[in-house]
Scaffold this motif. Structure first.
Motif, mmCIF file in Angstrom:
data_model
loop_
_atom_site.group_PDB
_atom_site.id
_atom_site.type_symbol
_atom_site.label_atom_id
_atom_site.label_comp_id
_atom_site.label_asym_id
_atom_site.label_seq_id
_atom_site.Cartn_x
_atom_site.Cartn_y
_atom_site.Cartn_z
ATOM 1 N N HIS A 1 0.834 -1.209 0.000
ATOM 2 C CA HIS A 1 0.000 0.000 0.000
ATOM 3 C C HIS A 1 0.863 1.251 0.000
ATOM 4 C CE1 HIS A 1 -3.821 2.102 1.687
ATOM 5 N NE2 HIS A 1 -3.035 2.985 1.097
ATOM 6 N N ASP B 1 -8.918 3.045 -2.664
ATOM 7 C CA ASP B 1 -8.127 3.846 -1.720
ATOM 8 C C ASP B 1 -7.901 5.261 -2.250
ATOM 9 O OD1 ASP B 1 -6.629 3.890 0.838
ATOM 10 O OD2 ASP B 1 -5.048 4.583 -0.489
ATOM 11 N N GLY B 2 -7.924 6.200 -1.331
ATOM 12 C CA GLY B 2 -7.809 7.594 -1.715
ATOM 13 C C GLY B 2 -9.163 8.184 -2.092
ATOM 14 N N HIS C 1 -10.409 1.152 1.141
ATOM 15 C CA HIS C 1 -10.144 2.208 2.125
ATOM 16 C C HIS C 1 -11.483 2.509 2.761
ATOM 17 C CE1 HIS C 1 -8.499 6.304 3.364
ATOM 18 N NE2 HIS C 1 -9.793 6.388 3.618
ATOM 19 N N HIS D 1 -5.344 -0.310 5.815
ATOM 20 C CA HIS D 1 -4.918 0.405 7.026
ATOM 21 C C HIS D 1 -5.926 0.436 8.186
ATOM 22 C CE1 HIS D 1 -7.153 3.369 4.825
ATOM 23 N NE2 HIS D 1 -6.152 3.791 4.103
ATOM 24 N N ASP E 1 1.544 2.696 3.676
ATOM 25 C CA ASP E 1 0.691 3.783 3.183
ATOM 26 C C ASP E 1 1.535 5.040 2.914
ATOM 27 O OD1 ASP E 1 -1.557 5.120 2.290
ATOM 28 O OD2 ASP E 1 -2.463 5.365 4.269
HETATM 29 ZN ZN ZN Z 1 -6.445 5.041 2.474
#
Ligand code: ZN
Ligand code: NCD
Ligand code: ZN
Ligand code: ZN
Length: 383
Positions: free
Chosen positions: A18, A110-111, A137, A190, A263
């Motif tokens: 990640h 993610d993001g 995420h 995460h 991350d």
């Molecule tokens: Zn994230």
């Protein structure tokens, strides 16, 4: 080339599933060239990059652009994630087959993290059909609007809006149910809260195909450690309470959480100087991850060296079905040499990343990588 590895640990190359490499689109924060060098300096030989670039990794062209850059300008293996929705907008699914054919190894939001349940369920069904994982995420966006830090002691003290634990756990719970319904392998990004760990533990007990990751900062720092309104302590998910930190530690120790990821999220100094409220979320991670965990868990007698290495090499390969480098019989090795004895302070000025945004400046650590070898070639060396 002869390598003197006297007194050093020889480990399989570290794997980080990640990371944010920022290219294309945000080259002022990081490039594939600088990001992979930073990874190599941290002992990583394989890294998986998130799609919140511009353009987003949502077309075969962008996948090929990244793979090509990684090949010509990068120094470690780069695995691109495909974004589950067009331009990260949560409206339309991307063409999963085309992205798979172009070389993505998994799909993620993610993001973004703003997918409706229907969108996520469709994405999971599609990924399941292709035998690929969905990496999510997790955050309920309605609960986090305008909040820069965890909801707790720190947010109250500074009069900041807080990100509550349940914003994460609500999504983990939802996505576990959707994974159960679709049969997809759901990998939780995460993990940072006690409630998420609890839900993942239950899901695993029920035999649902779920795996999870945790970052070094969520194992080592709580919101009580944040010294002030310094945005180098601002990341997503935020630093939680000491109770959450303990739950995450317990989670990785009992196998609920499978792997460690960084991350790695570089931002420029100007961006981070905007202060706690306005600065973007994220901290760099490659060049401190192994020494942090080695010093604070292995040297303190909590984990064996084998346990830590497992979570950063063998397990990530297992979770994502990776089968190359040291893990493939007959292939040239991906190796990391690590000096377990020399103590050194974390000095962001030495980072090969363009990002200097770390909360660990000045920490005295042991376990510094000294040489990184990808497919039999030395790609980074301390001297
Ligand atoms: Zn994230
Ligand atoms: C991520 C980034 O900077 O790309 N930041 C982070 O703190 N993890 C984006 C995000 O997931 O918020
Ligand atoms: Zn989610
Ligand atoms: Zn991320």
């Amino acid at each position: 080339e002869r390598i003197d590895a006297k007194g050093q640990l020889i480990a399989p190359g570290l794997i980080d599933m990640h990371v944010h490499l920022r290219e294309p689109g945000f080259e002022h924060k990081e490039t594939i060239a600088t990001g992979t060098r930073s990874a190599a300096r941290g002992g990583f030989t394989t890294i998986a990059c998130m799609p919140n670039t511009r353009p987003v990794i949502d077309t075969p062209e962008t996948v090929r652009y990244i793979l090509d850059k990684a090949e010509t300008e990068g120094v470690v293996r780069v695995l691109p994630y495909g974004c589950i929705t067009d331009n990260q907008l949560g409206r339309e699914l991307t063409d999963f087959e085309a992205l798979k054919d172009a070389g993505v190894f998994a799909f993620t939001d993610d993001g973004v993290g703003v997918q409706s349940a229907q969108m996520m369920k469709d994405a999971m069904a599609k990924a399941a059909e292709l035998g690929m994982p969905i990496v999510a995420h997790c955050e309920d966006n309605t609960l986090v609007v305008g909040a820069p830090v965890n909801e707790g002691a720190f947010s109250r003290k500074h009069g900041l809006k807080g990100i509550p634990n349940e914003s994460e756990a609500i999504h983990v719970g939802r996505d576990i149910l959707l994974a159960e319904a679709t049969g997809v392998h759901y990998h939780v990004c995460h993990v940072s809260t006690e409630q998420s760990v609890r839900l993942i533990r239950q899901a695993k007990q029920l035999g649902i195909k779920v795996t999870a990751e945790v970052c070094p900062h969520h194992l080592l720092l709580s919101d009580e450690d944040i010294p002030g309104l310094d945005a180098n302590w601002k990341m997503n998910p935020p630093l939680r309470s000491p109770r959450d930190v303990q739950a995450c530690i317990k989670g990785i120790e009992d196998g609920t959480i499978d792997i460690v990821v960084t991350d790695h999220a570089p931002h420029s100094e100007e961006e981070k100087a905007k202060g706690m409220q306005a600065a973007p979320f994220g901290i760099v991670g490659f060049e401190t991850a192994f020494p942090l965990l080695y010093t604070h868990f292995v040297l303190k007698g909590k984990w064996t060296l084998q346990f830590l290495l497992d979570r950063m090499t063998v397990k990530p390969a297992e979770v994502f079905g990776l089968s190359w480098g040291t893990l493939q019989e007959g292939a040239a090795a991906d190796l990391t040499l690590i000096d377990l004895d020399t103590e050194k302070e974390v000095n962001p000025a030495e980072f090969l990343s363009k990002g200097r945004n770390t909360p660990f400046t000045g920490w005295k650590l042991k376990g510094w990588p000294t040489r990184t070898i990808v497919a039999g070639q030395v790609v980074w060396s301390e001297a």
